[in-house]
Design an enzyme around this catalytic site. Structure first.
Site, PDB file in Angstrom:
ATOM      1  N   ASP A 153       7.316   9.875  -1.553  1.00 49.56           N
ATOM      2  CA  ASP A 153       8.021   8.604  -1.727  1.00 49.56           C
ATOM      3  C   ASP A 153       8.188   7.852  -0.413  1.00 49.56           C
ATOM      4  OD1 ASP A 153       8.266   9.178  -4.430  1.00 49.56           O
ATOM      5  OD2 ASP A 153      10.167  10.223  -4.156  1.00 49.56           O
TER       6      ASP A 153
ATOM      7  N   CYS B  82      -3.221   7.171   9.025  1.00 51.59           N
ATOM      8  CA  CYS B  82      -4.612   6.853   9.365  1.00 51.59           C
ATOM      9  C   CYS B  82      -5.285   5.936   8.351  1.00 51.59           C
ATOM     10  CB  CYS B  82      -5.430   8.142   9.510  1.00 51.59           C
ATOM     11  SG  CYS B  82      -5.635   9.066   7.961  1.00 51.59           S
TER      12      CYS B  82
ATOM     13  N   ASP C 257      10.641   1.821  -2.312  1.00 52.99           N
ATOM     14  CA  ASP C 257       9.902   2.463  -3.392  1.00 52.99           C
ATOM     15  C   ASP C 257      10.910   2.987  -4.406  1.00 52.99           C
ATOM     16  OD1 ASP C 257       7.370   3.647  -4.539  1.00 52.99           O
ATOM     17  OD2 ASP C 257       8.515   5.492  -4.225  1.00 52.99           O
TER      18      ASP C 257
ATOM     19  N   CYS D 123      -2.701   7.255   3.086  1.00 52.28           N
ATOM     20  CA  CYS D 123      -2.032   7.846   4.242  1.00 52.28           C
ATOM     21  C   CYS D 123      -1.490   6.727   5.124  1.00 52.28           C
ATOM     22  CB  CYS D 123      -2.996   8.733   5.028  1.00 52.28           C
ATOM     23  SG  CYS D 123      -2.275   9.415   6.549  1.00 52.28           S
TER      24      CYS D 123
ATOM     25  N   GLU E 169       7.524  -3.129  -5.071  1.00 51.13           N
ATOM     26  CA  GLU E 169       6.293  -3.032  -5.851  1.00 51.13           C
ATOM     27  C   GLU E 169       6.452  -3.823  -7.142  1.00 51.13           C
ATOM     28  OE1 GLU E 169       3.110   0.437  -7.269  1.00 51.13           O
ATOM     29  OE2 GLU E 169       5.129   0.970  -6.590  1.00 51.13           O
TER      30      GLU E 169
END
Length: 398
Positions: free
Chosen positions: A355, A329, A189, A326, A273
């Site tokens: 991050d 989960c 990232d 998240c 990304e």
């Protein structure tokens, strides 16, 4: 399966004599002139709904050399002039394929000064490189050796705005081979607070090269603005500004090379990304910081080195909510302002670093993309389309 040697460019700085610098300056001017003449001819033909290809512009070049007005084109080597016509042909090929905009004319002040020589335009013997129309070899600083038994196929000579001379030698490098396969995979990232954040939790500090030299750059620009336009002092001041910019760019490039070398050697799969840096720099408050980070250059270096060494780079769609998701989960937050650097999931109670959580989500999404066959460049290869990685906020059942 046979592995073909990789063609690699080795760039060196050199210091030309007065005669050589004058010859190269003439060559740069003639290259620019021929490019602009050919572009004008092709544009006029385009207006008449006619197509002109490389072979026709090459015949035009022969005719131009016979005229009194353009007889000076005979004073330089014909190889760079033919190469610039090939470059123009490539520019039109990319334009017709909708990969680039319509070619633009070269400017004497702002365009890059360069000339490309093929094997018939130079001589490379015993570690000495001599260009056509020159009697003495170039005084090259061999900062690193060429591959053993290297046979250059192309030599490109250039001069940057700071006045430095460079020669780029293209040859096959048999030392570049695929690395042993590994199971390691990593999500990356990019950011401004930290240049890189890895899914392992490691963070690479952002050195902010431009900020470190901002005072020096501002002083040089002020001095340049006070000089009379067209004067010799103005040109000297402009070179001082260019030297500061070159210092910033060199340090940035050096750091990015070190980072990409380490990441490619240590990991088999690298997930990043697919950011649109061109649009992001339109954000005025963040434009300078984004440009200084060098995200686009980081991706370019990562991709070609991965191709060299048998690694895989996966670009996750830019709309994937890596920050708001998240990683424990899978629940999705509605909003995540830039000021929030750490947050706790309301569903599972897991505390996240913004991050690091994004890097973990990118890694998971990238590995999932390999299963469904998503491409490395989902947005670039299919403009306007929707990639396999694009995800929207799921609708909640009542």
């Amino acid at each position: 399966m046979a592995v073909h040697p990789v063609k690699r460019a080795f760039k060196y700085r050199f210091y030309p004599s007065d005669v050589q610098s004058a010859e190269l300056a003439r060559t740069f001017g003639c290259v620019r002139k021929v490019y602009n003449l050919a572009l004008a001819a092709r544009s006029e033909a385009w207006a008449r709904q006619e197509r002109v290809n490389y072979h026709q512009t090459s015949a035009m070049l022969t005719a131009w050399k016979k005229t009194e007005e353009l007889a000076f084109l005979n004073e330089v080597s014909s190889v760079p002039l033919q190469q610039t016509l090939r470059h123009l042909q490539s520019a039109f090929t990319h334009f017709f394929a909708k990969r680039a905009k319509y070619p633009r004319f070269k400017s004497r002040k702002t365009s890059r000064k360069s000339a490309e020589y093929t094997t018939s335009g130079f001589r490379f013997r015993n570690g000495a490189l001599t260009l056509a129309k020159m009697t003495d070899p170039l005084d090259i600083v061999w900062s690193r050796p060429l591959p053993e038994g290297a046979k250059p196929s192309t030599v490109t000579v250039s001069q940057d705005p700071a006045g430095r001379w460079f020669v780029s030698i293209l040859c096959e490098d048999p030392s570049v081979k695929p690395l042993p396969a590994t199971d390691a995979a990593i999500g990356i990232d990019v950011g401004l607070g930290h240049l890189l954040t890895l899914s392992t939790g490691e963070k690479v500090a952002n050195p902010r090269h431009e900020r470190r030299d901002r005072a020096r750059l501002a002083k040089a620009q002020r001095e340049s603005s006070r000089k009379a336009k067209g004067s010799a002092n103005r040109d000297k001041a402009r070179r001082r500004v260019a030297r500061v910019h070159a210092r910033i760019a060199d340090r940035r490039r050096d750091l990015l090379h070190q980072l990409t070398n380490r990441l490619v050697r240590e990991n088999q799969t690298l997930v990043i990304e697919d950011l649109t840096v061109t649009n992001m720099v339109k954000n005025r408050p963040l434009a300078r910081a984004i440009a200084d980070a060098g995200w686009r250059e980081f991706r370019c270096l990562l991709e070609y080195k991965a191709a060299w060494y048998g690694r895989e780079v996966i670009a996750v769609d830019r709309y994937f909510p890596s920050t708001r998701l998240c990683s424990a989960c899978g629940s999705l937050r509605e909003k995540m302002p830039l000021s929030v650097r750490a947050w706790t999931c309301g569903t599972c109670g897991r505390a996240h670093d913004r991050d690091v959580n994004a890097a973990k989500n990118l890694l998971a999404a990238g590995l999932a993309a390999t299963v469904c066959g998503a491409g490395v460049r989902p947005q670039r290869s299919s403009p306007g389309g929707q990639s396999a990685m694009k995800q929207k906020t799921p609708r909640r059942e009542p």
